[in-house]
Design an enzyme around this catalytic site. Sequence first.
Site, PDB file in Angstrom:
ATOM      1  N   ASP B 198       0.873  -1.171   0.000  1.00 33.03           N
ATOM      2  CA  ASP B 198       0.000   0.000   0.000  1.00 33.03           C
ATOM      3  C   ASP B 198       0.911   1.221   0.000  1.00 33.03           C
ATOM      4  O   ASP B 198       1.488   1.566   1.032  1.00 33.03           O
ATOM      5  CB  ASP B 198      -0.897  -0.046   1.244  1.00 33.03           C
ATOM      6  CG  ASP B 198      -1.603   1.277   1.517  1.00 33.03           C
ATOM      7  OD1 ASP B 198      -1.406   2.233   0.748  1.00 33.03           O
ATOM      8  OD2 ASP B 198      -2.343   1.352   2.517  1.00 33.03           O
ATOM      9  N   CYS B 361      -8.462   6.207  10.064  1.00 33.86           N
ATOM     10  CA  CYS B 361      -8.771   4.940   9.390  1.00 33.86           C
ATOM     11  C   CYS B 361      -7.793   3.852   9.825  1.00 33.86           C
ATOM     12  O   CYS B 361      -7.352   3.038   9.000  1.00 33.86           O
ATOM     13  CB  CYS B 361      -8.754   5.092   7.876  1.00 33.86           C
ATOM     14  SG  CYS B 361     -10.015   6.197   7.277  1.00 33.86           S
TER      15      CYS B 361
END
Lengths: 146, 406
Positions: B198, B361
């Site tokens: 990511d 998040c």
Amino acid sequence: MSFNNLDQLYRQVIMDHYKNPRNKGSLEEDAMTVDMNNPTCGDRIQLHLKVEDGKVSDAKFDGEGCSISLSSASMMTEAIKGKTVEEAVDMSNMFSDIMQGKEVNEDKLEDLGDIQALQGVAKFPARIKCATLAWKAMEQGVDEKE
Amino acid sequence: MDVKQVRNAFPILHQEVNGHPLVYLDSAATSQKPQSVIDAIEEYYKGYNSNVHRGVHTLGTWATDGYEGAREKVRRFINAKSTQEIIFTRGTTTSINTVAYSYGRDNLQPGDEIVITPMEHHSNIIPWQQTAKATGATLKYIPLQEDGTISLDDVKETVTDNTKIVAMMHVSNVLGSINPIKEITEIAHEHGAVMLVDGAQAAPHMRVDVQDLNCDFYAFSGHKMGGPTGIGVLYGKKDILEKMEPVEFGGEMIDFVGLYDSTWKELPWKFEGGTPIIAGAIGLGAAIDFLESVGLEEIEAHEKKLAQYALDRLQSIDGVTVYGPQERAGLVTFNLDDVHPHDVATVLDAEGIAVRAGHHCAQPLMKWLEVSATARASFYMYNTKEDVDAFVDGLQKTKEFFGDVF
């Protein structure tokens, strides 16, 4: 926006409820429990309500959050105790109107007591959800009960 | 690198917010856009808006050239071997979900393992939770060191011959730590697992070379690197992508369609069902041009310097806790004693300073840090030492303000 507006947001009475929350804790097992989060920011409240003969006979809360969400929860539990479910929901609607900056009847405003101190939140759109979290939990609770 | 000149390219920065000059310290959430990106999108809509890969007409050719030209820019940007390895997606989330859904569901079975870390963004946790549930595979976590970094010994402990996928962020959006992706990829490969990275917080801020990292998948978003929202990239090694099934079916991605069966276009288009994000890709291409003109190496050095300066100043304030390692990318996540991060962010906002407050998040990481929320200031090429000063002074004021009201 200035520190003046901030003073309006963080009134003394709000800070008092934040530092010395009223009705913090839980109720015995037969009371209903509503868990509610604000997923965008991580605030979390657990509201315990006891409703007998259509009246809120007791209310307590627990949770994590900012000064606005926790002080609002503290004030709400104080305000709804002894009120009928209808009165509590009315209050919640009025609170929601205040948050949206709508005109509210002066006399009715008086009934809200300490809660009036949260009027300044209306000027901070990003914080309205903090203030309404406990009220939403209460509405969900009495809704399920009915 | 001339920061003043860089700043001048970003029109949004030159305004007052709440009566103060805007100090934008939330680029890890989304970056601001240079004028050249805004212009590229406008030029597309004004001059050659058209669908790609199908029109015989001239505008269609121009639009296709713009869209595929952007793909070549992305390829060069991350040094992929071929544009066939560059898939345009809606963003990092979609990129990771595509791999979790397509590669994950076709290659995992009960007994297999997916290995991730507790520092991941939700978008690199939940897709794997869902894939694990759907396939019966086990989701495993590499534990974190005390300062939030990852030790290669722990990676070696956790990754086994049953591991099929290792997925990890390149740079943490909370801790700012930079994970040793190249070394971890090597460990994953020794066990026959594929490596997904990511790169949402890395690609905008440092030189990424996917061939050097040797990872199998690399995901990132356009809007965090000066590009528009709604466009992102999934890089995948060609031989792996070729074996993967598309997850979206429809127009653009087909070769031949019969009544009961169809075949797919070649890479990368088989993964781009429907009319693609043409303006977004062109905007991303312009953002890459801008980043290259400033220089990724310069941007990285500049941000690291700002982060170190912020770290030093924050650590000198009583009651401030900073999370993450000393050596970090361009962000600082912190808390102020007795003041909730939302309240910190509101007071800073009144001073025109935009920071992020919340769980970023990363709820599992918040739990690991034993906090419910934190505040974060994140830096980009257009931030200055003066921005850091305004932020730290604002924090000092926040402390005084809440000291007074308590």
